[in-house]
Enzyme design. Structure first.
Site, PDB file in Angstrom:
ATOM      1  N   ASP A   1       0.942  -1.220  -0.149  1.00 52.12           N
ATOM      2  CA  ASP A   1      -0.010   0.073   0.175  1.00 52.12           C
ATOM      3  C   ASP A   1       0.823   1.355  -0.124  1.00 52.12           C
ATOM      4  O   ASP A   1       0.475   2.320   0.605  1.00 52.12           O
ATOM      5  CB  ASP A   1      -0.924   0.153   1.174  1.00 52.12           C
ATOM      6  CG  ASP A   1      -0.272  -0.242   2.506  1.00 52.12           C
ATOM      7  OD1 ASP A   1       0.929  -0.264   2.422  1.00 52.12           O
ATOM      8  OD2 ASP A   1      -0.878  -0.131   3.599  1.00 52.12           O
TER       9      ASP A   1
ATOM     10  N   LYS B   1       5.546   3.319  16.629  1.00 52.67           N
ATOM     11  CA  LYS B   1       4.568   4.048  16.899  1.00 52.67           C
ATOM     12  C   LYS B   1       4.915   4.865  18.468  1.00 52.67           C
ATOM     13  O   LYS B   1       4.396   4.491  19.265  1.00 52.67           O
ATOM     14  CB  LYS B   1       3.216   3.691  16.769  1.00 52.67           C
ATOM     15  CG  LYS B   1       2.809   2.870  15.391  1.00 52.67           C
ATOM     16  CD  LYS B   1       1.420   2.796  15.087  1.00 52.67           C
ATOM     17  CE  LYS B   1       1.059   2.414  13.673  1.00 52.67           C
ATOM     18  NZ  LYS B   1       1.729   1.246  13.151  1.00 52.67           N
TER      19      LYS B   1
ATOM     20  N   ASP C   1       2.387   6.356   2.358  1.00 53.07           N
ATOM     21  CA  ASP C   1       1.745   5.434   2.766  1.00 53.07           C
ATOM     22  C   ASP C   1       0.040   5.462   2.326  1.00 53.07           C
ATOM     23  O   ASP C   1      -0.414   6.502   2.978  1.00 53.07           O
ATOM     24  CB  ASP C   1       1.788   5.012   4.272  1.00 53.07           C
ATOM     25  CG  ASP C   1       0.992   3.795   4.813  1.00 53.07           C
ATOM     26  OD1 ASP C   1       0.140   3.555   4.163  1.00 53.07           O
ATOM     27  OD2 ASP C   1       1.429   3.362   5.788  1.00 53.07           O
TER      28      ASP C   1
HETATM   29  P1  GTP Z   1      -5.349  -1.397   8.078  1.00 51.62           P
HETATM   30  O1  GTP Z   1      -6.331  -2.247   8.458  1.00 51.62           O
HETATM   31  O2  GTP Z   1      -6.137  -0.067   7.660  1.00 51.62           O
HETATM   32  O3  GTP Z   1      -4.318  -1.098   9.078  1.00 51.62           O
HETATM   33  O4  GTP Z   1      -4.494  -1.814   6.836  1.00 51.62           O
HETATM   34  P2  GTP Z   1      -3.840  -3.072   6.505  1.00 51.62           P
HETATM   35  O5  GTP Z   1      -4.695  -4.100   6.647  1.00 51.62           O
HETATM   36  O6  GTP Z   1      -3.272  -3.132   5.026  1.00 51.62           O
HETATM   37  O7  GTP Z   1      -2.617  -2.999   7.370  1.00 51.62           O
HETATM   38  P3  GTP Z   1      -1.087  -2.296   7.280  1.00 51.62           P
HETATM   39  O8  GTP Z   1      -1.214  -1.082   6.412  1.00 51.62           O
HETATM   40  O9  GTP Z   1      -0.450  -2.254   8.566  1.00 51.62           O
HETATM   41  O10 GTP Z   1      -0.361  -3.429   6.422  1.00 51.62           O
HETATM   42  C1  GTP Z   1       0.700  -3.270   5.803  1.00 51.62           C
HETATM   43  C2  GTP Z   1       0.897  -4.095   4.568  1.00 51.62           C
HETATM   44  O11 GTP Z   1       1.015  -5.397   5.050  1.00 51.62           O
HETATM   45  C3  GTP Z   1      -0.355  -3.960   3.665  1.00 51.62           C
HETATM   46  O12 GTP Z   1       0.271  -3.984   2.283  1.00 51.62           O
HETATM   47  C4  GTP Z   1      -1.184  -5.293   4.059  1.00 51.62           C
HETATM   48  O13 GTP Z   1      -1.813  -5.428   2.796  1.00 51.62           O
HETATM   49  C5  GTP Z   1      -0.044  -6.276   4.465  1.00 51.62           C
HETATM   50  N1  GTP Z   1      -0.382  -7.318   5.417  1.00 51.62           N
HETATM   51  C6  GTP Z   1      -0.766  -6.763   6.593  1.00 51.62           C
HETATM   52  N2  GTP Z   1      -1.292  -8.011   7.307  1.00 51.62           N
HETATM   53  C7  GTP Z   1      -1.120  -8.985   6.667  1.00 51.62           C
HETATM   54  C8  GTP Z   1      -1.342 -10.226   6.617  1.00 51.62           C
HETATM   55  O14 GTP Z   1      -1.609 -10.888   7.695  1.00 51.62           O
HETATM   56  N3  GTP Z   1      -1.112 -11.228   5.601  1.00 51.62           N
HETATM   57  C9  GTP Z   1      -0.368 -10.632   4.398  1.00 51.62           C
HETATM   58  N4  GTP Z   1      -0.265 -11.369   3.371  1.00 51.62           N
HETATM   59  N5  GTP Z   1      -0.192  -9.223   4.302  1.00 51.62           N
HETATM   60  C10 GTP Z   1      -0.690  -8.503   5.298  1.00 51.62           C
END
Ligand code: GTP
Length: 358
Positions: free
Chosen positions: A111, A162, A223
């Site tokens: 993202d 954080k 981000d």
């Molecule tokens: P929020 O729920 O809004 O915090 O977004 P998010 O679920 O995308 O979490 P975050 O932005 O912290 O994740 C950072 C990156 O890691 C993103 O590209 C997510 O798609 C990926 N990511 C987070 N958790 C997982 C997981 O459990 N498995 C996989 N495959 N990717 C994950």
């Protein structure tokens, strides 16, 4: 063969309701899914094979990206039955890698929009012979991020996720969600259970005395986690502020089949999706209209994301809003400052007049 793991399995809760049906990395910025922007940049840096670490709405990726041949890369899918977190997902995806133990493997959060030079990051990693090399960026307010202080040679000293107190803000360098791992280091992450790479894997590697190298780079970085950063990222691509090879900067991107009345004012880096209609005298500024949206005459849409097929009636006023797919905003409604409307919701017309200042 140069490989990358793309982490795309998060639920994207901060972007709801847009992410109820579409995973965040597949939402279009400037008309193209975030993941496709990333794949194109990775390919330009010599990456030939990409393992997508998927979990939430895994089906959407395979349907739209297939084997990757139309994007000039080979795509493999590592699908988690239960979300494994960022570290667990990297470990899970490793089963699909073909790289040898000493090879560098890129790992990218799904993202992020960035102009960082991936090739020079890999080069720095190889030269330092690091276990992991992290892309770091400097930000004015680091409180929402993971802080990564380094010494004069770029060696990572600590990880502070954080920070909440001023004493914890020891640097303005944050983890930008882009790493190069030595393949064998990925294989040391415990398999089959949720692990955070930021909170568990990296601090543990440091404690074990491994070399973690930070590369600070001041090129474009954003981000796309919140709706406001999402619209900003899309507008930055359209306006040419964010890097997008081959794109000619323009005030607004009007996609094929969209109809915009000549008296409408569409700008500020807006994207008007396929099949959209924008009526006479309407204003669309700094916004993303997904496919099939209709904006009525004299309506105002500013700094907002409008989901596919939503209808914004004549004279409605939206500023900093997220409107779900197929929702209908009746004439005269005024929504501001973070309002979110769920998919399919129908807000009836209102007789109350609104002010026109954005
Ligand atoms: P929020 O729920 O809004 O915090 O977004 P998010 O679920 O995308 O979490 P975050 O932005 O912290 O994740 C950072 C990156 O890691 C993103 O590209 C997510 O798609 C990926 N990511 C987070 N958790 C997982 C997981 O459990 N498995 C996989 N495959 N990717 C994950």
């Amino acid at each position: 063969m140069r490989e990358a793991i793309l982490l795309v399995g998060g639920q994207g809760t901060r972007l709801r309701p847009l992410t109820l049906g579409t995973p965040k990395p597949m939402l279009p910025v400037a008309g193209v899914p975030v993941t496709v922007h990333q794949i194109e940049r990775a390919r330009a840096a010599g990456v030939e094979r990409i393992v997508l670490g998927t979990s939430y709405r895994a089906d959407v990726f395979a349907e739209q990206l297939g084997d990757g041949s139309h994007l000039g890369v080979e795509i493999a899918y590592a699908v988690e039955d239960e979300p494994l977190g960022t570290g667990g997902a990297i470990r899970h995806a490793a089963a699909h890698l073909v790289s040898g133990p000493g090879d560098p493997v890129m790992v990218l959060n799904g993202d992020v929009l960035t102009g960082v030079d991936y090739a020079s990051l890999i080069e720095a990693h190889v030269v330092a012979d690091a276990a992991v090399t992290l892309h770091l960026v400097r930000v004015s307010d680091p409180t929402a991020y993971g802080l990564v202080p380094t010494d004069a040679h770029g060696r990572v000293l600590a990880f502070h996720e954080k920070p909440t107190t001023p004493e914890e803000i020891v640097t303005d360098q944050i983890n930008a969600g882009c790493y190069v791992f030595r393949r064998s280091v990925i294989d040391t992450i415990p398999a089959g259970r949720p692990i955070s790479v930021e909170r568990q894997t990296f601090p543990q590697l440091l404690a074990e005395g491994e070399l973690l190298q930070g590369v600070v780079d001041d090129s474009y970085w954003l981000d796309l986690g919140t709706p406001w950063d999402f619209v900003r990222g899309s507008a930055d691509l359209v306006l040419g502020v964010a890097p997008w090879p081959g794109h000619v900067p323009t005030p607004a991107l009007i996609l094929e089949g969209a109809q915009v009345d000549v008296s409408a004012e569409v700008g500020g880096g807006s994207t008007v999706g396929t099949g959209c209609r924008v009526g006479a005298g309407a204003v669309v500024r700094g916004s993303v209209l997904m496919d099939g949206v209709s904006v009525g005459a004299d309506a105002v849409v500013a700094d907002s994301v409008i989901g596919a097929g939503a209808q914004i009636a004549s004279g409605a006023f939206l500023s900093e809003c997220v409107i779900g797919d197929g929702a209908s905003i009746g004439a005269g409604n005024e929504l501001r400052g973070g309002a979110r409307v769920w998919p399919g919701v129908n807000l009836p017309a209102t007789a109350v007049r609104f002010s026109t200042d954005a």
